[in-house]
Structure formats: structure tokens, C-alpha cells
Design a protein around this motif. Sequence first.
Motif, PDB file in Angstrom:
ATOM      1  N   LYS A  61     -16.034 -31.940  -0.004  1.00 47.75           N
ATOM      2  CA  LYS A  61     -15.219 -31.256  -0.997  1.00 47.75           C
ATOM      3  C   LYS A  61     -13.758 -31.581  -0.739  1.00 47.75           C
ATOM      4  N   LEU A  62     -12.994 -31.702  -1.810  1.00 44.68           N
ATOM      5  CA  LEU A  62     -11.576 -32.015  -1.716  1.00 44.68           C
ATOM      6  C   LEU A  62     -10.779 -30.722  -1.819  1.00 44.68           C
ATOM      7  N   TYR A  63      -9.915 -30.501  -0.826  1.00 41.97           N
ATOM      8  CA  TYR A  63      -9.079 -29.306  -0.753  1.00 41.97           C
ATOM      9  C   TYR A  63      -7.617 -29.722  -0.606  1.00 41.97           C
ATOM     10  N   ARG A  64      -6.731 -28.744  -0.592  1.00 41.28           N
ATOM     11  CA  ARG A  64      -5.350 -28.910  -0.148  1.00 41.28           C
ATOM     12  C   ARG A  64      -5.256 -28.257   1.223  1.00 41.28           C
ATOM     13  N   ASP A  65      -4.339 -28.754   2.057  1.00 37.43           N
ATOM     14  CA  ASP A  65      -4.168 -28.126   3.364  1.00 37.43           C
ATOM     15  C   ASP A  65      -3.444 -26.783   3.211  1.00 37.43           C
ATOM     16  N   SER A  66      -3.297 -26.069   4.312  1.00 37.64           N
ATOM     17  CA  SER A  66      -2.711 -24.726   4.268  1.00 37.64           C
ATOM     18  C   SER A  66      -1.257 -24.724   3.818  1.00 37.64           C
ATOM     19  N   ASP A  77       0.298 -29.286   0.885  1.00 37.36           N
ATOM     20  CA  ASP A  77       1.066 -30.519   0.932  1.00 37.36           C
ATOM     21  C   ASP A  77       0.159 -31.750   0.821  1.00 37.36           C
ATOM     22  N   LEU A  78      -0.773 -31.887   1.751  1.00 40.18           N
ATOM     23  CA  LEU A  78      -1.675 -33.041   1.777  1.00 40.18           C
ATOM     24  C   LEU A  78      -3.079 -32.637   1.339  1.00 40.18           C
ATOM     25  N   PHE A  79      -3.912 -33.647   1.088  1.00 44.36           N
ATOM     26  CA  PHE A  79      -5.297 -33.425   0.687  1.00 44.36           C
ATOM     27  C   PHE A  79      -6.188 -33.398   1.918  1.00 44.36           C
ATOM     28  N   VAL A  80      -7.240 -32.607   1.850  1.00 46.33           N
ATOM     29  CA  VAL A  80      -8.205 -32.500   2.935  1.00 46.33           C
ATOM     30  C   VAL A  80      -9.587 -32.801   2.359  1.00 46.33           C
ATOM     31  N   LEU A  81     -10.285 -33.721   2.996  1.00 46.28           N
ATOM     32  CA  LEU A  81     -11.661 -34.035   2.619  1.00 46.28           C
ATOM     33  C   LEU A  81     -12.546 -33.514   3.734  1.00 46.28           C
ATOM     34  N   GLY A 110     -10.402 -23.132   9.096  1.00 46.82           N
ATOM     35  CA  GLY A 110      -9.605 -23.532  10.261  1.00 46.82           C
ATOM     36  C   GLY A 110      -9.255 -25.000  10.258  1.00 46.82           C
ATOM     37  N   LEU A 111     -10.131 -25.831   9.726  1.00 47.71           N
ATOM     38  CA  LEU A 111      -9.877 -27.263   9.700  1.00 47.71           C
ATOM     39  C   LEU A 111      -8.865 -27.660   8.629  1.00 47.71           C
ATOM     40  N   ARG A 112      -8.548 -26.757   7.731  1.00 39.42           N
ATOM     41  CA  ARG A 112      -7.527 -27.034   6.711  1.00 39.42           C
ATOM     42  C   ARG A 112      -6.158 -26.504   7.114  1.00 39.42           C
ATOM     43  N   GLU A 113      -6.096 -25.787   8.230  1.00 37.19           N
ATOM     44  CA  GLU A 113      -4.836 -25.246   8.715  1.00 37.19           C
ATOM     45  C   GLU A 113      -3.985 -26.366   9.321  1.00 37.19           C
ATOM     46  N   VAL A 114      -2.734 -26.426   8.926  1.00 37.92           N
ATOM     47  CA  VAL A 114      -1.826 -27.420   9.494  1.00 37.92           C
ATOM     48  C   VAL A 114      -1.468 -27.027  10.924  1.00 37.92           C
ATOM     49  N   TYR A 115      -1.244 -25.749  11.149  1.00 38.84           N
ATOM     50  CA  TYR A 115      -0.915 -25.239  12.488  1.00 38.84           C
ATOM     51  C   TYR A 115      -1.843 -24.076  12.822  1.00 38.84           C
ATOM     52  N   PRO A 116      -3.098 -24.361  13.158  1.00 34.09           N
ATOM     53  CA  PRO A 116      -4.041 -23.269  13.428  1.00 34.09           C
ATOM     54  C   PRO A 116      -3.746 -22.585  14.761  1.00 34.09           C
ATOM     55  N   ASP A 117      -4.209 -21.343  14.864  1.00 32.02           N
ATOM     56  CA  ASP A 117      -4.153 -20.654  16.148  1.00 32.02           C
ATOM     57  C   ASP A 117      -5.092 -21.386  17.099  1.00 32.02           C
ATOM     58  N   ASP A 118      -4.844 -21.285  18.383  1.00 31.71           N
ATOM     59  CA  ASP A 118      -5.674 -21.903  19.417  1.00 31.71           C
ATOM     60  C   ASP A 118      -5.686 -23.425  19.269  1.00 31.71           C
ATOM     61  N   LYS A 119      -4.513 -23.974  18.970  1.00 29.44           N
ATOM     62  CA  LYS A 119      -4.356 -25.412  18.745  1.00 29.44           C
ATOM     63  C   LYS A 119      -3.946 -26.103  20.033  1.00 29.44           C
TER      64      LYS A 119
END
Length: 198
Positions: free
Chosen positions: A47-52, A55-59, A69-78
Amino acid sequence: MKQFILFLVMVLNTGMLYSQTGKESKSDILEGKQVGDTLTGKGVKYKLYRDSDNDLFVLQNLANQDSTGLREVYPDDKIDEYYIPQEVRVKLATIVGACLPPEQRAIYKRGWAGVFIHFRLKQGKIKELAFRFDKPEWGDVDPRFKDNEEYLKMFWTMSVDQFYKIERALIEEIDWSEKKWAREGKYLKVLINSGVEW
């Protein structure tokens, strides 16, 4: 007459139900797709998403359990990617390049911007991942950026089966369980820079 009206109501309701579901594309490449579209390959759906940051696309593989969590640009516990050794970046770039046919590999080696891959790790092993990248301009491009545009176009014209091949290769070939830095967090974002030596 009542039966005919009842039949029409049922048909119209069914049509409305289907129109409210997400769009699933019969095409398995990203070009021409919009955020929210599902692309179907051989036994896999992305599925095609936008990031948190929108800005950019996420596949992302729809089988992922931790899609948010995988779409977060700056996730917690990174894990801080600035401390990742260069040889790790080279290995990732090498695995991605090895999954491409020769004509795509030539484009991949010339591109310089790269694609981000977001990983969810468990004790240093990749459990899930998502691809994050920009969209090319699809028009006249300054000659200085031509290779980068070709690089992005290549990703937008790849099939989801190719993305799945890369995903499986990374999950199967990478084992960072012995690396201290890889056990210090749950999420890792790495720029897959095709310009690194490999």
C-alpha cells in the motif's frame, strides 16, 4: 413493482459499499498511483502511504503488523543512524543492487539521493520494513540532477514483486543480533545510498 424497487435499492447499496473500500490496482507498479492505493503482486500486497511528516511516499507490505511505526520519520525507540558503521550501509546498498536486473542496476549505481528503508528490529534482526522515497518530477530536469531523476523514476516503475524481492533479501541476509548498536532500539532508518562503494 415493489420487488423491482427492492432490487434497485440492493444494487445501489452494494455499489456504495464497494465505492467506499480502498482502491486496489490491477497494475503492480507505482507510476500513476495515489496515496491509499493498494498494489497487488504475486502473493503480496503493498500500500502507498505518506510518511508522518506528509513529505515523502512510503511503500509498505500489507502483511506488516506495525504499519504506523514504520511510517514515522522520527519514531520513539529509534536507533540513531549516524552511529551506524559505513560497512552496514555498503552491505544494504549491495543487497538492494543485487536484487535489480542489469539495466536497473546501472541506473541505481548512478543515482545519488537514495531511498530510505525503515526497519523494525527485534534483538538486532529485521522483522519488517518499509520503503520511503520521493517522487520524480517527470518533466524537464536540470542536467545536473538527471541521474537522480532517472533513479527515482526507476523506483516508481518497479513492480511490487521487485520490492518484495528486496524486502525478503534484506530480512534473510541481515543479522545484526551481535551488534550492540542494533539492540539499542526498535526502529532504524537508513538512507540506501547507491553511490556508496559496492
